[in-house]
Enzyme design. Structure first.
Site, PDB file in Angstrom:
ATOM      1  N   HIS A  29     -39.549 -40.542 -72.158  1.00 18.98           N
ATOM      2  CA  HIS A  29     -39.066 -40.178 -70.818  1.00 18.98           C
ATOM      3  C   HIS A  29     -37.854 -41.027 -70.419  1.00 18.98           C
ATOM      4  O   HIS A  29     -36.909 -40.505 -69.820  1.00 18.98           O
ATOM      5  CB  HIS A  29     -40.206 -40.323 -69.788  1.00 18.98           C
ATOM      6  CG  HIS A  29     -40.990 -39.073 -69.622  1.00 18.98           C
ATOM      7  ND1 HIS A  29     -41.498 -38.654 -68.425  1.00 18.98           N
ATOM      8  CD2 HIS A  29     -41.355 -38.122 -70.513  1.00 18.98           C
ATOM      9  CE1 HIS A  29     -42.140 -37.518 -68.585  1.00 18.98           C
ATOM     10  NE2 HIS A  29     -42.077 -37.176 -69.842  1.00 18.98           N
ATOM     11  N   ARG A  84     -45.719 -39.478 -51.323  1.00 19.72           N
ATOM     12  CA  ARG A  84     -44.710 -40.524 -51.145  1.00 19.72           C
ATOM     13  C   ARG A  84     -43.422 -40.136 -51.851  1.00 19.72           C
ATOM     14  O   ARG A  84     -42.328 -40.315 -51.335  1.00 19.72           O
ATOM     15  CB  ARG A  84     -45.234 -41.855 -51.685  1.00 19.72           C
ATOM     16  CG  ARG A  84     -44.250 -42.982 -51.484  1.00 19.72           C
ATOM     17  CD  ARG A  84     -44.810 -44.306 -52.002  1.00 19.72           C
ATOM     18  NE  ARG A  84     -43.843 -45.355 -51.806  1.00 19.72           N
ATOM     19  CZ  ARG A  84     -42.832 -45.620 -52.628  1.00 19.72           C
ATOM     20  NH1 ARG A  84     -42.650 -44.889 -53.689  1.00 19.72           N
ATOM     21  NH2 ARG A  84     -42.007 -46.606 -52.382  1.00 19.72           N
ATOM     22  N   GLU A  88     -33.278 -47.582 -49.633  1.00 18.24           N
ATOM     23  CA  GLU A  88     -32.305 -48.473 -48.980  1.00 18.24           C
ATOM     24  C   GLU A  88     -30.860 -47.962 -49.086  1.00 18.24           C
ATOM     25  O   GLU A  88     -29.951 -48.539 -48.492  1.00 18.24           O
ATOM     26  CB  GLU A  88     -32.384 -49.875 -49.592  1.00 18.24           C
ATOM     27  CG  GLU A  88     -33.661 -50.635 -49.271  1.00 18.24           C
ATOM     28  CD  GLU A  88     -34.879 -50.165 -50.050  1.00 18.24           C
ATOM     29  OE1 GLU A  88     -35.989 -50.184 -49.477  1.00 18.24           O
ATOM     30  OE2 GLU A  88     -34.733 -49.751 -51.215  1.00 18.24           O
ATOM     31  N   LEU A 129     -33.361 -43.422 -58.799  1.00 16.89           N
ATOM     32  CA  LEU A 129     -34.461 -42.701 -59.431  1.00 16.89           C
ATOM     33  C   LEU A 129     -35.711 -42.941 -58.595  1.00 16.89           C
ATOM     34  O   LEU A 129     -36.154 -44.079 -58.444  1.00 16.89           O
ATOM     35  CB  LEU A 129     -34.661 -43.204 -60.866  1.00 16.89           C
ATOM     36  CG  LEU A 129     -35.785 -42.584 -61.686  1.00 16.89           C
ATOM     37  CD1 LEU A 129     -35.562 -41.084 -61.872  1.00 16.89           C
ATOM     38  CD2 LEU A 129     -35.895 -43.265 -63.043  1.00 16.89           C
ATOM     39  N   VAL A 130     -36.252 -41.867 -58.012  1.00 14.33           N
ATOM     40  CA  VAL A 130     -37.450 -41.971 -57.165  1.00 14.33           C
ATOM     41  C   VAL A 130     -38.649 -41.538 -57.989  1.00 14.33           C
ATOM     42  O   VAL A 130     -38.764 -40.371 -58.381  1.00 14.33           O
ATOM     43  CB  VAL A 130     -37.324 -41.077 -55.910  1.00 14.33           C
ATOM     44  CG1 VAL A 130     -38.567 -41.194 -55.045  1.00 14.33           C
ATOM     45  CG2 VAL A 130     -36.082 -41.450 -55.115  1.00 14.33           C
ATOM     46  N   SER A 161     -24.729 -37.330 -53.879  1.00 18.30           N
ATOM     47  CA  SER A 161     -26.018 -37.845 -54.326  1.00 18.30           C
ATOM     48  C   SER A 161     -26.287 -37.568 -55.793  1.00 18.30           C
ATOM     49  O   SER A 161     -26.215 -36.425 -56.250  1.00 18.30           O
ATOM     50  CB  SER A 161     -27.147 -37.237 -53.494  1.00 18.30           C
ATOM     51  OG  SER A 161     -28.399 -37.662 -53.998  1.00 18.30           O
TER      52      SER A 161
END
Length: 199
Positions: free
Chosen positions: A161, A122, A92, A114-115, A147
């Site tokens: 992590h 995906r 978004e 964070l993707v 970015s």
């Protein structure tokens, strides 16, 4: 023999007395070894930045924002000149960046997210789509877009992590603030030269 030993003790005592500092003298403080704060150039005109961040893993992404705000202030853009916007996820971000750029209120837009999850296809689709869309926004509007959308391929929802990526996002926050400030300075000089007919 005893006299020699006594003479030796007396001599040692005299040396110790001569070299020791007086009891009431404060010990010398160690020299300040911290490097001086770097000096950054100032802007000719006021700058305003929009920071658009994803709410997905908010506590991790927030480290980027915190580090960004610290560094951008050190580079002469005050915190109250940075507006924060939150969106549900990284996908978004580009639309919000485009609408914000079109207002002409902002001299720069920064994206942070964070993707993760959803399988490799995906994951790659979302990250590629976001980066390409952000580049399109900047080229269409001439408002620079930066970015800090990270796309780790081996992310697991473990404490180790999360801790690693909190630190990584803090580093990225400093890096994106540096890139933002330096680009704004460069564009300011370039536009001034174009307006003056130098270029």
């Amino acid at each position: 023999m005893n006299q020699m030993l006594q003479d030796s003790i007396d001599t040692t005592t005299d040396i110790a007395t001569e070299t020791a500092p007086p009891a009431d003298t404060p010990a010398a403080s160690p020299p300040d070894e911290s490097p001086p704060a770097p000096s950054h150039p100032r802007f000719a005109k006021p700058q305003r930045v929009a920071f658009v961040q994803s709410a997905w893993h908010r506590d991790v992404v927030a480290e980027c924002r915190i580090a960004f705000l610290d560094e951008i202030e050190a580079r002469h853009i005050l915190r109250d000149r940075v507006d924060i916007f939150e969106v549900p996820g990284s996908f978004e971000i580009p639309l919000h960046a485009q609408l914000l750029a079109k207002t002409r209120r902002y001299t720069a837009i920064v994206a942070a997210g964070l993707v993760v999850d959803g399988g490799i296809y995906r994951h790659e689709f979302v990250s590629d789509a976001v980066i390409k869309a952000l580049m399109d926004v900047q080229l269409r509007t001439e408002v620079p877009v930066f970015s800090a959308v990270l796309t780790p391929q081996q992310f697991h929802e473990t404490q180790a992590h999360f801790e690693f990526f909190r630190k990584h996002f803090a580093t990225k926050g400093v890096e994106v603030a540096t890139a933002c400030a330096e680009t704004l300075l460069s564009l300011e000089r370039l536009r001034s030269q174009v307006a003056a007919g130098i270029i």
